[in-house]
Design a protein around this motif. Structure first.
Motif, mmCIF file in Angstrom:
data_model
loop_
_atom_site.group_PDB
_atom_site.id
_atom_site.type_symbol
_atom_site.label_atom_id
_atom_site.label_comp_id
_atom_site.label_asym_id
_atom_site.label_seq_id
_atom_site.Cartn_x
_atom_site.Cartn_y
_atom_site.Cartn_z
ATOM 1 N N ASP A 30 0.775 -1.366 -0.035
ATOM 2 C CA ASP A 30 0.126 0.097 0.035
ATOM 3 C C ASP A 30 0.804 1.139 -0.063
ATOM 4 O O ASP A 30 1.144 2.004 0.913
ATOM 5 C CB ASP A 30 -0.829 0.021 1.352
ATOM 6 N N THR A 31 1.291 1.592 -1.236
ATOM 7 C CA THR A 31 2.114 2.872 -1.391
ATOM 8 C C THR A 31 1.480 3.785 -2.421
ATOM 9 O O THR A 31 0.718 3.301 -3.123
ATOM 10 C CB THR A 31 3.328 2.438 -1.729
ATOM 11 N N VAL A 32 1.736 4.850 -2.465
ATOM 12 C CA VAL A 32 1.223 5.886 -3.450
ATOM 13 C C VAL A 32 1.542 5.300 -4.666
ATOM 14 O O VAL A 32 0.711 5.298 -5.720
ATOM 15 C CB VAL A 32 1.669 7.274 -3.308
ATOM 16 N N GLU A 33 2.750 4.813 -5.240
ATOM 17 C CA GLU A 33 3.206 4.391 -6.318
ATOM 18 C C GLU A 33 2.372 3.127 -6.940
ATOM 19 O O GLU A 33 1.852 2.914 -7.752
ATOM 20 C CB GLU A 33 4.605 3.775 -6.451
ATOM 21 N N GLU A 229 -19.690 2.703 -4.257
ATOM 22 C CA GLU A 229 -19.130 1.494 -3.700
ATOM 23 C C GLU A 229 -18.178 1.694 -2.867
ATOM 24 O O GLU A 229 -17.191 2.102 -3.113
ATOM 25 C CB GLU A 229 -18.805 0.343 -4.762
ATOM 26 N N PRO A 230 -18.525 1.454 -1.438
ATOM 27 C CA PRO A 230 -17.491 1.718 -0.461
ATOM 28 C C PRO A 230 -16.133 0.660 -0.945
ATOM 29 O O PRO A 230 -16.329 -0.265 -1.159
ATOM 30 C CB PRO A 230 -18.108 1.133 0.903
ATOM 31 N N GLY A 231 -14.891 1.564 -0.763
ATOM 32 C CA GLY A 231 -13.657 0.736 -0.889
ATOM 33 C C GLY A 231 -13.113 0.567 -2.430
ATOM 34 O O GLY A 231 -12.183 0.286 -2.647
ATOM 35 N N LYS A 232 -13.898 1.415 -3.166
ATOM 36 C CA LYS A 232 -13.692 1.191 -4.675
ATOM 37 C C LYS A 232 -13.761 2.876 -5.156
ATOM 38 O O LYS A 232 -14.396 3.758 -4.687
ATOM 39 C CB LYS A 232 -14.625 0.405 -5.247
ATOM 40 N N PRO A 233 -13.137 2.860 -5.969
ATOM 41 C CA PRO A 233 -12.118 2.076 -6.716
ATOM 42 C C PRO A 233 -10.677 2.103 -5.898
ATOM 43 O O PRO A 233 -10.304 2.743 -4.965
ATOM 44 C CB PRO A 233 -11.513 2.737 -8.079
ATOM 45 N N TRP A 234 -9.813 0.881 -5.956
ATOM 46 C CA TRP A 234 -8.751 0.662 -5.244
ATOM 47 C C TRP A 234 -7.756 1.484 -5.742
ATOM 48 O O TRP A 234 -6.846 1.964 -4.877
ATOM 49 C CB TRP A 234 -8.603 -0.993 -5.404
ATOM 50 N N PHE A 235 -7.608 1.712 -6.642
ATOM 51 C CA PHE A 235 -6.342 2.577 -7.345
ATOM 52 C C PHE A 235 -7.018 4.128 -6.977
ATOM 53 O O PHE A 235 -7.933 4.357 -7.251
ATOM 54 C CB PHE A 235 -6.318 2.561 -9.093
ATOM 55 N N SER A 563 -17.006 -1.524 -23.255
ATOM 56 C CA SER A 563 -15.439 -0.948 -22.993
ATOM 57 C C SER A 563 -14.798 -2.041 -22.097
ATOM 58 O O SER A 563 -15.323 -2.781 -21.244
ATOM 59 C CB SER A 563 -15.773 0.248 -22.232
ATOM 60 N N GLU A 564 -13.413 -2.123 -22.699
ATOM 61 C CA GLU A 564 -12.565 -2.882 -21.964
ATOM 62 C C GLU A 564 -12.384 -2.573 -20.534
ATOM 63 O O GLU A 564 -11.714 -3.258 -19.531
ATOM 64 C CB GLU A 564 -11.297 -3.231 -22.562
ATOM 65 N N LEU A 565 -12.617 -1.301 -20.133
ATOM 66 C CA LEU A 565 -12.327 -0.752 -19.062
ATOM 67 C C LEU A 565 -13.667 -0.810 -18.086
ATOM 68 O O LEU A 565 -13.748 -0.197 -17.053
ATOM 69 C CB LEU A 565 -11.817 0.874 -18.967
ATOM 70 N N TRP A 566 -14.703 -1.547 -18.395
ATOM 71 C CA TRP A 566 -16.174 -1.343 -17.910
ATOM 72 C C TRP A 566 -16.042 -1.730 -16.342
ATOM 73 O O TRP A 566 -16.917 -1.218 -15.627
ATOM 74 C CB TRP A 566 -16.887 -2.338 -18.472
ATOM 75 N N ASN A 567 -15.033 -2.462 -15.883
ATOM 76 C CA ASN A 567 -15.210 -2.636 -14.459
ATOM 77 C C ASN A 567 -13.769 -2.606 -13.686
ATOM 78 O O ASN A 567 -13.484 -3.154 -12.834
ATOM 79 C CB ASN A 567 -15.244 -4.472 -14.179
ATOM 80 N N ILE A 568 -13.470 -1.347 -14.094
ATOM 81 C CA ILE A 568 -12.106 -0.641 -13.599
ATOM 82 C C ILE A 568 -12.154 -0.559 -12.186
ATOM 83 O O ILE A 568 -11.227 -0.503 -11.400
ATOM 84 C CB ILE A 568 -11.480 0.353 -14.478
ATOM 85 N N ALA A 569 -13.472 -0.271 -11.745
ATOM 86 C CA ALA A 569 -13.586 -0.023 -10.148
ATOM 87 C C ALA A 569 -13.144 -1.277 -9.453
ATOM 88 O O ALA A 569 -12.707 -1.072 -8.303
ATOM 89 C CB ALA A 569 -15.078 0.563 -10.003
ATOM 90 N N ASP A 570 -13.226 -2.452 -10.046
ATOM 91 C CA ASP A 570 -12.619 -3.770 -9.313
ATOM 92 C C ASP A 570 -11.174 -4.184 -9.591
ATOM 93 O O ASP A 570 -10.707 -5.047 -9.165
ATOM 94 C CB ASP A 570 -13.505 -4.951 -9.865
ATOM 95 N N TRP A 571 -10.491 -3.293 -10.341
ATOM 96 C CA TRP A 571 -8.935 -3.539 -10.507
ATOM 97 C C TRP A 571 -8.223 -3.302 -9.246
ATOM 98 O O TRP A 571 -8.555 -2.330 -8.476
ATOM 99 C CB TRP A 571 -8.396 -3.000 -11.680
ATOM 100 N N HIS A 572 -7.377 -4.064 -8.999
ATOM 101 C CA HIS A 572 -6.330 -3.863 -7.734
ATOM 102 C C HIS A 572 -5.182 -4.709 -8.185
ATOM 103 O O HIS A 572 -4.795 -5.287 -9.098
ATOM 104 C CB HIS A 572 -7.321 -4.459 -6.634
ATOM 105 N N ARG A 573 -4.168 -4.645 -7.264
ATOM 106 C CA ARG A 573 -3.200 -5.257 -7.061
ATOM 107 C C ARG A 573 -3.009 -6.352 -6.033
ATOM 108 O O ARG A 573 -3.753 -6.263 -4.980
ATOM 109 C CB ARG A 573 -1.812 -4.468 -6.982
#
Length: 573
Positions: A30-33, A229-235, A563-573
């Motif tokens: 969990d860093t800014v980068e 959505e709470p906690g989203k987006p992760w980025f 859109s390929e980015l349709w669920n970007i709110a769910d993307w994370h590391r």
């Protein structure tokens, strides 16, 4: 001209991607980068308003910010986004006479500026696109719409002029999002293109908001702290960079690891396989309805025509030789589609004779002969039509030479395809000049640019197009006669080849009122056949969507239907 088949290379790519461990790289927790996402769309975005652009790059750049009532998911099913549920006849959302659809909004959704989303915003979005002076790129999605009205703050009703068995054109998918009435209220009609601040930085309900937009270069986003959505987006931040080419975009994810996601990897299969071997990322692939095709201009593109150049003008401005059906037919017959697939796509492409290749219930089988090239027959057809070879080998008739300007966007696979097609056309006496244009410009939204695919200042042009979801009605409606691009619609008309068929227009009307089933499929296939058999478009390759993600990026669900980015709110590391 047959080439070595490249299927094993693509098979290797898919095998390596499937076997790559999800934790192949160790990243800070969990860093800014770590909370910054780098996306590379090698065709740079030129606007963040999908209503004013037909370019996929612009539509998808906007999809991080502005949202529709419902998306198509990665299985082509409709999922509610701003809506509480998908309206149907069974749940009372679609009227029994099929002349209206009523959407209920999820409660409590606010715009990124903190003001509430209401049904009045949805109604305004409809009025924005339906304005006759606007030149809305998504106008086909509103076919047969009589009105979009707010019933109350959380209910919007769309009424149709006819019974509409498929009422999901407006506000389903990233082509037709809801925009904020307060922000865009002074941008209706002819003023739409003038609203630079709004078009470059729309206020949205999506997971991100635009911080900085540089047209044809880069967009910087930050997380929408008011996202529902709470906690989203992760980025917390996103950079969507444009420019370069497909190969460098693939390399930036798969080899160097500079980027987390790269879109539209139209890269030779052997090159992609070498990149995957570096082990830094995975290739994502999915077949939807994408078809690489040739658009065949039915209007005169002579630069000496001035303001009349490439305008349909009710059929009064025909192309000097492509208006001859024999010429168009011969051009298609001369092409070996299997060679094009082997050279540039491998398992990511399949020869096709249809502009609607999927779903299978809508795929015509009436045009399969195109998969077998026949240059001898092409030559016979041209001979019979009076096109005679000159001393230079180029055919001519009544002083008009078969000399084609063939343009496409800049991309190594597309340039290789151009070179192969040029050879095939040379063999039937057609001279071909090749031109390529930077993708950000070619698919751009500037009505003043002479180089956009909508302007079509060439004889033939090549690119990929598709439709969202699994029903082709909206897609087919885009090729009716009065959808020709021109100054009257800010060059945003969707009938790019400017072909016109009264039978086609009549069948589009029939399709709009025919319920799902055998009759609907029959009409859709006939529409496809009119386009293909008139050779207004020459289908070449049914293409898979191919992109790449870094091994550290999780939550990506490849979606060839939206859109390929349709669920970007769910993307994370």
């Amino acid at each position: 001209m047959k080439l070595r088949h490249s299927t094993p290379l693509i098979a290797m790519i898919l095998f390596m991607a499937a076997c790559a461990p999800d934790d192949a790289e160790t990243v800070p927790e969990d860093t800014v980068e770590n909370r910054h996402l780098n996306i590379l769309y090698w065709q740079a975005a030129s606007i963040v308003n999908p209503y004013l652009s037909g370019g996929t790059k612009d539509i998808e750049a906007a999809s991080l910010v502005v949202e529709p009532l419902a998306h198509y998911d990665d299985n082509a099913g409709m999922v509610p986004i701003l809506a509480a549920e998908i309206p149907t006849v069974e749940n009372g959302g679609v009227a029994e006479d099929l002349r209206s659809i009523t959407w209920k909004l999820k409660p409590g959704i606010v715009w990124s500026d903190g003001t509430p989303l209401t049904a009045h915003d949805v109604a305004f979005s409809g009025a924005y696109c339906l304005d006759e002076q606007a030149g809305c790129a998504a106008l086909a999605s509103f076919t047969d719409v009589a009105a979009v009205k707010a019933v109350d703050d959380h209910t919007v009703r769309i009424t149709f002029d006819v019974a509409k068995p498929w009422p999901y054109g407006p506000f389903v998918g990233s082509l037709t999002p809801v925009i904020q009435r307060e922000q865009f209220q002074d941008c209706l009609g002819a003023r739409a293109q003038e609203c630079t601040a709004q078009n470059f930085g729309p206020i949205g309900t999506g997971p991100f908001k635009v911080d900085d937009f540089r047209a044809n270069d880069v967009i910087n986003y930050s997380a929408n702290e008011r996202f529902r959505e709470p906690g989203k987006p992760w980025f917390r931040t996103v950079t969507l960079k444009g420019g370069g080419d497909a190969a460098s975009a693939a390399r930036a994810v798969l080899e160097t690891g500079e980027y987390d996601y790269a879109w539209n990897l139209q890269v030779e299969p052997e090159v992609l396989a070498q990149m995957v071997a570096a082990g830094k990322g995975q290739v994502l692939m999915g077949f939807g309805s994408q078809v690489e095709r040739l658009m065949v201009n039915q209007t005169n593109d002579d630069s000496n025509l001035g303001e009349r150049r490439s305008l349909y003008l009710d059929g009064a401005n025909p192309h000097p030789f492509l208006s001859d059906p024999a010429v168009r037919h011969a051009l298609s017959l001369a092409i070996d589609r299997e060679v094009l697939v082997e050279a540039g796509y491998g398992d990511a492409g399949r020869p096709t004779c249809n502009v609607v290749p999927a779903p299978s219930r809508y795929a015509s089988v009436a045009n399969e002969a195109c998969k077998t090239p026949d240059p001898a027959e092409a030559n016979r057809i041209l001979d019979e039509a009076g096109w005679v070879s000159g001393t230079d080998g180029v055919r001519a008739k009544d002083g008009t030479r078969l000399s084609i300007l063939y343009q496409t966007s800049t991309n190594s696979v597309r340039q290789a395809t151009q070179a192969l097609v040029k050879q095939m056309w040379d063999a039937i006496g057609v001279e071909t000049e090749l031109r390529n244009i930077d993708g950000a410009v070619f698919f751009g939204a500037d009505p003043a640019s002479p180089d956009t695919f909508q302007k079509f200042f060439a004889d033939v042009q090549m690119y990929t197009n598709n439709f969202q979801g699994t029903d082709p009605e909206v897609y087919m409606a885009g090729w009716v006669c009065d959808q020709d691009p021109g100054p009257h619609n800010q060059w945003l008309g969707t009938n790019i080849p400017r072909g016109c068929s009264a039978e086609y227009d009549d069948l589009v009307e029939q399709l709009s009122t025919t319920p799902p089933g055998d009759d609907r499929a029959r009409i859709a296939k006939r529409l496809n056949d009119i386009i293909v058999q008139n050779h207004y478009m020459i289908p070449l390759i049914w293409r898979a969507a191919v992109s790449a993600r870094s091994n550290s990026l999780m939550g990506v669900r490849m979606n060839p239907w939206d859109s390929e980015l349709w669920n970007i709110a769910d993307w994370h590391r």
